[in-house]
Design an enzyme around this catalytic site. Structure first.
Site, mmCIF file in Angstrom:
data_model
loop_
_atom_site.group_PDB
_atom_site.id
_atom_site.type_symbol
_atom_site.label_atom_id
_atom_site.label_comp_id
_atom_site.label_asym_id
_atom_site.label_seq_id
_atom_site.Cartn_x
_atom_site.Cartn_y
_atom_site.Cartn_z
ATOM 1 N N TYR A 362 -3.348 -5.117 5.707
ATOM 2 C CA TYR A 362 -2.305 -6.110 5.403
ATOM 3 C C TYR A 362 -0.929 -5.494 5.156
ATOM 4 O O TYR A 362 -0.796 -4.303 4.994
ATOM 5 C CB TYR A 362 -2.734 -7.069 4.306
ATOM 6 C CG TYR A 362 -2.942 -6.568 2.896
ATOM 7 C CD1 TYR A 362 -2.699 -5.267 2.498
ATOM 8 C CD2 TYR A 362 -3.384 -7.467 1.910
ATOM 9 C CE1 TYR A 362 -2.885 -4.871 1.193
ATOM 10 C CE2 TYR A 362 -3.572 -7.071 0.600
ATOM 11 C CZ TYR A 362 -3.321 -5.771 0.256
ATOM 12 O OH TYR A 362 -3.507 -5.387 -1.031
ATOM 13 N N GLU A 363 0.059 -6.376 5.161
ATOM 14 C CA GLU A 363 1.479 -5.986 5.095
ATOM 15 C C GLU A 363 1.802 -4.879 6.105
ATOM 16 O O GLU A 363 2.481 -3.908 5.795
ATOM 17 C CB GLU A 363 1.887 -5.615 3.661
ATOM 18 C CG GLU A 363 1.929 -6.861 2.779
ATOM 19 C CD GLU A 363 2.765 -6.727 1.528
ATOM 20 O OE1 GLU A 363 3.749 -5.974 1.557
ATOM 21 O OE2 GLU A 363 2.430 -7.394 0.556
ATOM 22 N N GLY A 364 1.283 -5.042 7.304
ATOM 23 C CA GLY A 364 1.495 -4.064 8.379
ATOM 24 C C GLY A 364 0.323 -3.109 8.472
ATOM 25 O O GLY A 364 0.115 -2.297 7.574
#
Lengths: 379, 249
Positions: A362-364
């Site tokens: 997550y978040e990239g």
């Protein structure tokens, strides 16, 4: 160069450690098993000011630097990543995004209660078909004159149920590509918002993750953040800081696993001695410690650059990719060192291993971080 | 009304203790310093009393006798909620010396309630509180495990064999507190940490006095011997070892 923390930074680190051990550890296994949101603990965390620790005192925040934030995130994540991720979303994404790009009216109305911890925020970017490729937003916000009409679905939203304030990314003009994207402040209580079921996740199970559906939600014009078409830049700049939060979370997961592996290896005996005296185990610990220290230094460097108002976007990608990947490696080795006990819940390391996996996604994802890093090398 | 909480900084309770100077002094290299746990609980209770007093208690002050290195510990007390702090700029050489310094702080500050921890986790002398009460001629109770302010009086509780006793004392009053005085120390909030930067920390010179004691030598406890295990059917052998070798029975 000075690697010493200030007394204030050490105090924040100790406060986070004390909080995590006193408030989060006691029922962490039960909360993980039952996917139970840590409501009581989050209330206390908010009262201590951790949810708005980086926001300026002018907007009722703690006014702490990003270094302090990294230290606090590491300590909380050693024990409970579900709580840490909600803290990261509040600090790095919602509060920072509003403080940096919001109007004065938006800050007074929305940022202040968030910074005081009275309200919780969520950041709604991901969609069923727009994860790593954030330009492919299908959620639309049609300009109706006095307001925007919001329709669409957001996926994997941390704090979706506990939050009152959403920052929603949506297309206002799909023909303009990423320049047709805008960010909006949306109150969860407004008509037309429904939540999907709680996601039954592999790790960070007590984090409050849902999909969110918008059906003809009226968003006042004054709730748009920035100039028309600023939404994609808003999301990318905000995620630069978000990476520091998640990198610090991954660091905490790794360092927590390392601490537990060291402790266990000094207690467990095999072949007549504590297993730490076997080189096979001692070398594992050495490898884990070097990785953790490298991750910590990358997190702190990215944080320092942010505090110094330098361009920290690339360094936060370094920190996020490395810390997440080594968190997976270090927690896997921690389980290995624990042997059979590592595979049961009582010893915590299997949970840390499950939690580490999400930090690579997550978040990239780690792959997206490598795109960011390699492009910076090759431009 | 003002409350003074006497705090000392001590090595973190997990510190590996080493000595220096021919075993006459603690080796302070690499030590992590904390507020003495009893003093931290005293501070917690003092803050609770202030908050419940409806303004009758105007301030909680912390005082310590120590060099400048003690200031981070004092700042933590300020972050937790103390209103201001006083540091007597001298090393805490022995209990008498510390008590004389603190007595001066109490007299010059006009504190009507003074709280000290039962003992400090470094030398465990358990002497300063009693000496200080005597120097001040304050009413005092030791081993106080609960405390409240009732108008102008103190209501204090102590644990006694098989139960508790409740006592009443007039001000001015000095409490030597122990376990139970507060549930757990407070964790400093971000706002408290931020405000601690600017709260007053007054540094005062020591008054002229001597010490009554001198450390001659410190000695670590003997390390534990190897553990010997006896099988369930070896009770006779266990008794034999306890009686003849360990001489415990």
């Amino acid at each position: 160069m000075n690697f010493e923390f200030t007394e204030e930074q050490k105090m924040i680190q100790q406060a986070a450690k004390d909080f995590a051990e006193r408030e989060l550890l006691p029922d962490i296994i039960e909360r993980d098993a039952n996917s139970r949101f840590p409501a009581e603990q989050v209330k206390k965390l908010a009262e201590l000011g951790f949810l708005g620790m980086m926001t300026s005192p002018e907007y009722d925040g703690g006014g702490m630097d990003t270094i302090s934030y990294v230290l606090a995130m590491e300590e909380i994540s050693k024990i409970d990543s579900s709580t840490a991720v909600m803290m990261s979303v509040c600090n790095s994404l919602v509060n920072w995004g509003l403080e940096t790009f919001g109007t004065e009216e938006q800050k007074q109305k929305y940022l202040k209660p968030l910074a005081r911890g009275e309200k919780i925020g969520a950041f709604l970017l991901s969609e069923p078909e727009a994860g790593s490729d954030a330009t492919k937003q299908r959620t639309t916000a049609v300009d109706m004159g006095d307001y925007y009409l919001l329709n669409g679905t957001k996926n994997w939203i941390t704090n979706a149920n506990s939050a009152s304030t959403y920052l929603v990314i949506a297309h206002t003009n799909p023909e303009k590509g990423h320049k047709g994207i805008n960010a909006f402040i949306v109150e969860k209580s407004w008509p037309g918002i429904t939540l999907g079921p709680h996601e039954d996740k592999m790790g960070m199970r007590s984090s409050d993750t849902h999909s969110v559906m918008f059906t003809d939600v009226k968003v006042p014009k004054e709730n748009r953040i920035g100039e028309d078409g600023f939404g994609f830049t808003f999301a990318m700049k905000t995620l630069d800081g978000g990476r520091i939060g998640i990198a610090s979370q991954a660091l905490g997961i790794a360092s927590g696993a390392l601490e537990r592996a060291i402790k266990y290896s000094k207690e467990r005996k095999a072949f007549g001695t504590e297993i730490c005296n076997h080189q096979a185990i001692a070398f594992k610990l050495a490898d884990m410690a070097v990785k953790v220290e490298n991750a910590r230094n990358l997190c702190l460097k990215a944080a320092w650059m942010k505090d110094e108002h330098l361009n920290y976007g690339i360094m936060s990608a370094y920190a996020k990719q490395y810390a997440a990947d080594i968190a997976m490696e270090v927690t896997t080795e921690a389980v290995q060192i624990h042997g059979g006990y590592g595979y049961v819940k009582e010893y915590h390391v299997e949970r840390l291993m499950r939690e580490a996996k999400l930090t690579q996604i997550y978040e990239g994802t780690s792959e997206v971080q490598k795109i960011v890093i390699s492009r910076s090398l090759l431009k | 009304m003002k409350i003074l909480v006497c705090i000392s900084e001590v090595p973190d309770t997990t510190t590996k203790i080493r000595f220096t100077d021919g075993n006459k002094a603690l080796d302070t290299a690499g030590i992590q310093w904390i507020i003495n746990p009893w003093d931290e609980l005293a501070l917690t209770r003092a803050l609770e009393i202030k908050e419940a007093s409806g303004g009758a208690v105007e301030a909680v002050t912390v005082a310590t006798v120590g060099a400048a290195q003690a200031e981070p510990t004092i700042r933590k007390a300020l972050a937790v909620g103390a209103d201001n702090a006083i540091r007597v700029d001298a090393p805490a050489t022995d209990a008498w010396y510390v008590a004389v310094q603190l007595a001066e702080v109490v007299k010059s500050g006009g504190f009507e309630i003074v709280m000290t921890g039962r003992d400090s986790a470094d030398y465990n002398g358990a002497s300063v509180g009693g000496m200080l009460a005597a120097l001040l001629d304050y009413n005092t109770l030791s081993s106080v495990s609960s405390m409240a302010l009732d108008g102008g009086k103190i209501i204090a509780g102590r644990e006694i064999d098989g139960g508790t006793e409740t006592l009443e004392a007039e001000l001015p009053f000095l409490a030597v507190v122990q376990k139970g005085i507060a549930i757990e120390p407070r964790i400093p909030a971000m706002r408290g940490i931020m405000m601690a930067r600017t709260k007053p920390l007054q540094v005062v010179p020591p008054v002229d006095t001597g010490c009554l004691t001198e450390n001659v030598e410190f000695e670590l406890p003997k390390s534990r011997g190897a553990c010997r295990k006896f099988a369930a059917d070896e009770v006779k052998a266990l008794v034999d070892v306890l009686h003849n070798e360990a001489k415990l029975i």
